[in-house]
Design a protein around this motif. Structure first.
Motif, PDB file in Angstrom:
ATOM      1  N   PHE A  33       0.819  -1.214   0.000  1.00  0.00           N
ATOM      2  CA  PHE A  33       0.000   0.000   0.000  1.00  0.00           C
ATOM      3  C   PHE A  33       0.851   1.263   0.000  1.00  0.00           C
ATOM      4  O   PHE A  33       0.570   2.203  -0.727  1.00  0.00           O
ATOM      5  CB  PHE A  33      -0.962  -0.001   1.192  1.00  0.00           C
ATOM      6  N   LYS A  34       1.867   1.315   0.835  1.00  0.00           N
ATOM      7  CA  LYS A  34       2.724   2.523   0.903  1.00  0.00           C
ATOM      8  C   LYS A  34       3.368   2.798  -0.450  1.00  0.00           C
ATOM      9  O   LYS A  34       3.453   3.941  -0.891  1.00  0.00           O
ATOM     10  CB  LYS A  34       3.800   2.352   1.987  1.00  0.00           C
ATOM     11  N   GLU A  35       3.808   1.754  -1.094  1.00  0.00           N
ATOM     12  CA  GLU A  35       4.425   1.893  -2.416  1.00  0.00           C
ATOM     13  C   GLU A  35       3.388   2.407  -3.427  1.00  0.00           C
ATOM     14  O   GLU A  35       3.676   3.292  -4.235  1.00  0.00           O
ATOM     15  CB  GLU A  35       4.957   0.521  -2.846  1.00  0.00           C
ATOM     16  N   PHE A  36       2.168   1.859  -3.358  1.00  0.00           N
ATOM     17  CA  PHE A  36       1.084   2.313  -4.240  1.00  0.00           C
ATOM     18  C   PHE A  36       0.745   3.780  -3.978  1.00  0.00           C
ATOM     19  O   PHE A  36       0.557   4.558  -4.921  1.00  0.00           O
ATOM     20  CB  PHE A  36      -0.152   1.440  -4.031  1.00  0.00           C
ATOM     21  N   GLU A  37       0.682   4.169  -2.716  1.00  0.00           N
ATOM     22  CA  GLU A  37       0.351   5.545  -2.355  1.00  0.00           C
ATOM     23  C   GLU A  37       1.404   6.517  -2.889  1.00  0.00           C
ATOM     24  O   GLU A  37       1.077   7.572  -3.446  1.00  0.00           O
ATOM     25  CB  GLU A  37       0.229   5.656  -0.835  1.00  0.00           C
ATOM     26  N   LYS A  42       2.937  10.574  -6.942  1.00  0.00           N
ATOM     27  CA  LYS A  42       3.894  10.986  -7.982  1.00  0.00           C
ATOM     28  C   LYS A  42       3.176  11.174  -9.327  1.00  0.00           C
ATOM     29  O   LYS A  42       3.434  12.155 -10.036  1.00  0.00           O
ATOM     30  CB  LYS A  42       4.983   9.917  -8.106  1.00  0.00           C
ATOM     31  N   GLN A  43       2.286  10.266  -9.677  1.00  0.00           N
ATOM     32  CA  GLN A  43       1.610  10.322 -10.976  1.00  0.00           C
ATOM     33  C   GLN A  43       0.561  11.432 -11.037  1.00  0.00           C
ATOM     34  O   GLN A  43       0.477  12.165 -12.005  1.00  0.00           O
ATOM     35  CB  GLN A  43       0.922   8.975 -11.280  1.00  0.00           C
ATOM     36  N   ALA A  44      -0.267  11.541  -9.985  1.00  0.00           N
ATOM     37  CA  ALA A  44      -1.394  12.480 -10.021  1.00  0.00           C
ATOM     38  C   ALA A  44      -0.988  13.887  -9.627  1.00  0.00           C
ATOM     39  O   ALA A  44      -1.549  14.861 -10.124  1.00  0.00           O
ATOM     40  CB  ALA A  44      -2.507  11.988  -9.112  1.00  0.00           C
ATOM     41  N   GLY A  45      -0.064  13.992  -8.701  1.00  0.00           N
ATOM     42  CA  GLY A  45       0.379  15.315  -8.268  1.00  0.00           C
ATOM     43  C   GLY A  45      -0.739  16.109  -7.626  1.00  0.00           C
ATOM     44  O   GLY A  45      -1.444  15.640  -6.755  1.00  0.00           O
ATOM     45  N   GLY A  50      -8.152  16.666  -2.677  1.00  0.00           N
ATOM     46  CA  GLY A  50      -9.561  16.393  -2.422  1.00  0.00           C
ATOM     47  C   GLY A  50      -9.876  14.912  -2.350  1.00  0.00           C
ATOM     48  O   GLY A  50     -10.955  14.528  -1.928  1.00  0.00           O
ATOM     49  N   PHE A  51      -8.937  14.064  -2.760  1.00  0.00           N
ATOM     50  CA  PHE A  51      -9.126  12.614  -2.700  1.00  0.00           C
ATOM     51  C   PHE A  51      -8.303  12.057  -1.543  1.00  0.00           C
ATOM     52  O   PHE A  51      -7.230  12.569  -1.226  1.00  0.00           O
ATOM     53  CB  PHE A  51      -8.672  11.932  -3.991  1.00  0.00           C
ATOM     54  N   THR A  52      -8.821  11.044  -0.927  1.00  0.00           N
ATOM     55  CA  THR A  52      -8.050  10.363   0.119  1.00  0.00           C
ATOM     56  C   THR A  52      -7.653   8.982  -0.395  1.00  0.00           C
ATOM     57  O   THR A  52      -8.423   8.326  -1.100  1.00  0.00           O
ATOM     58  CB  THR A  52      -8.881  10.190   1.402  1.00  0.00           C
TER      59      THR A  52
END
Length: 144
Positions: A33-37, A42-45, A50-52
């Motif tokens: 999960f931490k790696e995904f987060e 990094k991708q969305a910036g 507004g998203f959690t």
């Protein structure tokens, strides 16, 4: 299926600008999960504002909750069966000693030491117990 957000909103019949309200990702391993987060940040910036990003482990809890209840009941049953087995073995040992009372009396009358008779009985019990434990460890898992 990989589609653009506008194509997906057209399927829904929506008109106007496309607005994303949420997304669900299924990870194979919760430890990643931490790696995904970090990758999502990094991708969305700034678009991620507004998203959690969090873990919803409701499904996991629903699956493991009953398992924990069954596990505790099975553990209690295992201990009760083990104690009952130990009691049966103790009774069988007492019966074996009672059946060999005459043999022990003759050996004691011939001058055999008491500790040697006790050691012989203990060695026989240990040998049978080792054989029983060995067989049960081989057979128990496939049977259960």
């Amino acid at each position: 299926m990989i589609v653009t957000a506008s194509a997906l909103s057209a399927l829904d019949g929506a008109t106007g600008p496309v607005e994303l309200r949420g997304a669900t990702f299924r990870l194979k391993d919760p430890a990643s999960f931490k790696e995904f987060e970090a990758h999502a940040q990094k991708q969305a910036g700034a678009a991620l504002k507004g998203f959690t990003i969090d873990i919803n482990d409701k499904a996991l809890r629903q699956l493991t909750g009953p398992l924990a209840a069954v596990s505790s009941a099975a553990t209690v049953a295992m201990w009760l069966i083990g104690l009952a087995g130990a009691a049966v073995l103790a009774l069988l040992i007492a019966l074996a000693v009672k059946q060999r009372r005459r043999e022990y009396g003759v050996l004691l009358a011939m001058g055999e030491r008491r500790w040697k008779l006790i050691a012989q009985q203990a060695a026989e019990i240990v040998a049978v117990a080792a054989l029983a434990i060995g067989l049960s460890s081989l057979v128990a898992e496939p049977l259960t």
